[in-house]
Design an enzyme around this catalytic site. Sequence first.
Site, PDB file in Angstrom:
ATOM      1  N   ARG A  86       0.826  -1.210   0.000  1.00 52.66           N
ATOM      2  CA  ARG A  86       0.000   0.000   0.000  1.00 52.66           C
ATOM      3  C   ARG A  86       0.863   1.262   0.000  1.00 52.66           C
ATOM      4  NH1 ARG A  86      -4.909  -1.324   4.311  1.00 52.66           N
ATOM      5  NH2 ARG A  86      -5.140  -3.536   3.786  1.00 52.66           N
ATOM      6  N   GLU A 157     -11.389  -1.084  -5.605  1.00 50.30           N
ATOM      7  CA  GLU A 157     -11.919  -0.196  -4.579  1.00 50.30           C
ATOM      8  C   GLU A 157     -10.981   0.989  -4.368  1.00 50.30           C
ATOM      9  OE1 GLU A 157     -13.653  -0.506  -0.024  1.00 50.30           O
ATOM     10  OE2 GLU A 157     -11.622  -1.194  -0.440  1.00 50.30           O
TER      11      GLU A 157
END
Length: 454
Positions: A86, A157
Amino acid sequence: MSLLQEEREIILNNEYVDSFDFAEVAEFVTNASKDLFISHHFKNQKKMLVQPRGGFPTYKKQFALYEFFVDANVDVLPLTIDSNTRLNDYATSKKMLRLSEENDVDMLNGYPLVNHGYRTTRKMITHFNKPVSLRHGTPDARLLIETAIASGIFEIEGGPITYLLPYSKNFPLDKAFLYWKYVERVCANYSQLNEPINRESFGPLTATLVPPSITIVIQLLEMLLSLEEGVKSFSVSFAQQGSMNQDIVTGAVLKKLAKHYAAEINCSDAAINLVYHQWMGAFPMNKNYAEQLISISTVIASMVGADKIITKTREEASGIPTKEANAKTVANTQYSLGILNGLPNVVDEEEEEILTLEVKAIMEAVFNDPADTLWRKVFNSIKNGIIDVPFSPHIINHNNMITVRDANKNIRIIKRGNVPIPDRCYTFEKAQCNLTKDTTDIVNDIIHDIGIMQ
């Protein structure tokens, strides 16, 4: 070669990425099974889709998790990405993946997709032949999204607001907007080859006393930023808020205004779906209470008419859920949805009117910003506090809006900061609360309201 393709070539020229074959990936997407596309399932939907969360570092454990989910009758498989990926720290995720494989101990809190590579991951995705949703929390997801789509993951998402303000302290917001513009364009391009790639915004935000008007505004803006780049399938979402009535009102207003604003930019042809997250705040330690909370969330999802529900587990308060606990929640939620027939249609006209007025006032203020592009208007609106997310850690967020719960557990705005809540709505919001208390008592109420489900 287009400017976008030139940028893609640069992004994918990374030492941690296996050689990327654009032509082969395009051919794969073109011929991919329709069952891999959640947009296809939404289009032919007969029931609410059920999706859990879950991600393990090794291919073996992720494969085993999917086996459990399939046995539990899952509709959508998750792929939760590890924290190092991430943050674009592929070197650390590579090292931790190797240690996880060598010692059979999870050294990452998710699946390091970039390090596994799309050729390896695609084998798993196509084996199960179910839609997979990418869950991550990445401000710069360009490389991750390229790898995901090449792997057969056709639901992405996140967004420049929802994956920044709740997760980051100082990542530059303007860069996040530009990086996510790249994501939208890549998704739009691939959508022309088969069924549309579905984009999904992250509605829970900080999951801490966020008023519905802020949630809805951010959902609408990320939707518009996506649709203007050519995306044709988008999911708006929100999470259980603590009041069944407020959830029902939020769902109704979000669905109504999503269609309205999509039409305003001539994108009525885009498919807009509604996703509901089971409770995202602090979970009760008592696992029996946790199961009751999950059951109530499922009932509310049915009452708001969600197209998909994202589940939680009874282990949320005590650690990372096991694959057994995740599968149990999926099976129980599917059972609950199967018996929820004949639910009443609840309408609260006054609450819907107030919420609609609030959302439209904020949206108008955003559109009236003098910037020349929508993303710059949104950026300025966050910078100026017109959009203000309670309890966001990001330095650009004002954190001047204060919210508490009223006697019916609705989230109410008692200090609006720079958010242009109309006076009539502001008066209504405050009138629902006991504001005769001193500051210490109000602070104690806020602390209690944050942990309301514990």
